[in-house]
Scaffold this motif. Structure first.
Motif, PDB file in Angstrom:
ATOM      1  N   GLU A   1       1.026  -1.189  -0.038  1.00 28.80           N
ATOM      2  CA  GLU A   1       0.156  -0.164  -0.021  1.00 28.80           C
ATOM      3  C   GLU A   1       0.747   1.002   0.230  1.00 28.80           C
ATOM      4  O   GLU A   1       1.686   1.636   0.978  1.00 28.80           O
ATOM      5  CB  GLU A   1      -0.947  -0.096   1.136  1.00 28.80           C
ATOM      6  CG  GLU A   1      -2.188  -0.842   1.370  1.00 28.80           C
ATOM      7  CD  GLU A   1      -2.676  -1.073  -0.144  1.00 28.80           C
ATOM      8  OE1 GLU A   1      -3.501  -0.111  -0.565  1.00 28.80           O
ATOM      9  OE2 GLU A   1      -3.528  -1.935  -0.205  1.00 28.80           O
ATOM     10  N   SER A   2       0.823   1.738  -1.179  1.00 29.76           N
ATOM     11  CA  SER A   2       2.036   3.081  -1.572  1.00 29.76           C
ATOM     12  C   SER A   2       0.856   4.111  -1.432  1.00 29.76           C
ATOM     13  O   SER A   2      -0.174   3.779  -2.680  1.00 29.76           O
ATOM     14  CB  SER A   2       2.490   2.920  -1.840  1.00 29.76           C
ATOM     15  OG  SER A   2       2.693   2.295  -2.708  1.00 29.76           O
ATOM     16  N   GLU A   3       1.800   5.378  -2.466  1.00 31.31           N
ATOM     17  CA  GLU A   3       0.575   6.211  -3.145  1.00 31.31           C
ATOM     18  C   GLU A   3       1.356   5.837  -4.249  1.00 31.31           C
ATOM     19  O   GLU A   3       0.593   6.468  -5.816  1.00 31.31           O
ATOM     20  CB  GLU A   3       1.693   7.252  -2.926  1.00 31.31           C
ATOM     21  CG  GLU A   3       1.715   8.092  -1.535  1.00 31.31           C
ATOM     22  CD  GLU A   3       2.443   9.650  -1.660  1.00 31.31           C
ATOM     23  OE1 GLU A   3       2.816  10.356  -2.150  1.00 31.31           O
ATOM     24  OE2 GLU A   3       2.756   9.569  -0.449  1.00 31.31           O
ATOM     25  N   GLN A   4       1.898   4.665  -5.367  1.00 25.05           N
ATOM     26  CA  GLN A   4       1.999   4.157  -5.996  1.00 25.05           C
ATOM     27  C   GLN A   4       1.191   3.509  -6.435  1.00 25.05           C
ATOM     28  O   GLN A   4       0.754   2.633  -5.191  1.00 25.05           O
ATOM     29  CB  GLN A   4       3.497   3.176  -6.410  1.00 25.05           C
ATOM     30  CG  GLN A   4       4.424   4.089  -6.756  1.00 25.05           C
ATOM     31  CD  GLN A   4       5.290   5.015  -4.883  1.00 25.05           C
ATOM     32  OE1 GLN A   4       4.874   4.010  -4.287  1.00 25.05           O
ATOM     33  NE2 GLN A   4       6.198   6.028  -4.835  1.00 25.05           N
TER      34      GLN A   4
ATOM     35  N   GLU B   1       3.098  -1.520  -6.798  1.00 21.65           N
ATOM     36  CA  GLU B   1       3.850  -2.219  -5.897  1.00 21.65           C
ATOM     37  C   GLU B   1       3.584  -3.396  -5.627  1.00 21.65           C
ATOM     38  O   GLU B   1       3.497  -3.479  -4.771  1.00 21.65           O
ATOM     39  CB  GLU B   1       4.020  -1.160  -4.999  1.00 21.65           C
ATOM     40  CG  GLU B   1       6.159  -0.884  -4.623  1.00 21.65           C
ATOM     41  CD  GLU B   1       6.659   0.045  -3.563  1.00 21.65           C
ATOM     42  OE1 GLU B   1       7.202  -0.367  -2.806  1.00 21.65           O
ATOM     43  OE2 GLU B   1       5.894   0.958  -3.527  1.00 21.65           O
TER      44      GLU B   1
END
Length: 131
Positions: free
Chosen positions: A89-92, A95
């Motif tokens: 879980e990331s802004e990307q 991933e």
């Protein structure tokens, strides 16, 4: 010759065949992630134990067909999950991470397929399938 004894030979073991296919996909993924020319589409994550797909359309159109046929992003993500990768879980947008998918250490990919092979053997045993 009994069918069961055939599968005890290394080359005929279905879990070995499945693991080889998994290793092929992982090696191709590693090569694409590791190649500097693809960094605008896909690259290593900040910890070098993950990779980020920056350009989903470019990845699916130009790179994924070299990794998986047919080049379907949803199927590819399902394979990664099956092999033990976690979607970070990331802004990307996309991933994926695994402790054994490490920049500079392609030899660790076999650890991923070894885990997957054990999973396949356990599944077959649980379902009463012959290995």
């Amino acid at each position: 010759m009994k069918l069961q004894s055939l599968f005890h030979q290394q080359d005929m073991d279905p879990s070995s065949s499945i693991a080889r296919k998994a290793l092929d996909l992982l090696k191709k993924t590693y090569e694409v992630v590791d190649h500097p020319s693809t960094n605008s589409i896909i690259s290593w994550g900040h910890d070098n134990k993950s990779f980020i797909i920056w350009d989903l359309e470019g990845f699916e159109k130009f790179l994924l067909p070299n990794i998986l046929s047919p080049g379907n992003l949803g199927v590819y993500a399902s394979y990664l999950k099956l092999y033990g990768f976690l979607k970070v879980e990331s802004e990307q947008k996309w991933e994926f991470a695994d402790d054994d998918f490490v920049r500079g250490h392609p030899e660790l990919l076999e650890k991923i397929t070894d885990r997957y092979k054990i999973y396949c053997q356990a599944f077959c045993a649980r379902e009463g399938l012959i290995i």
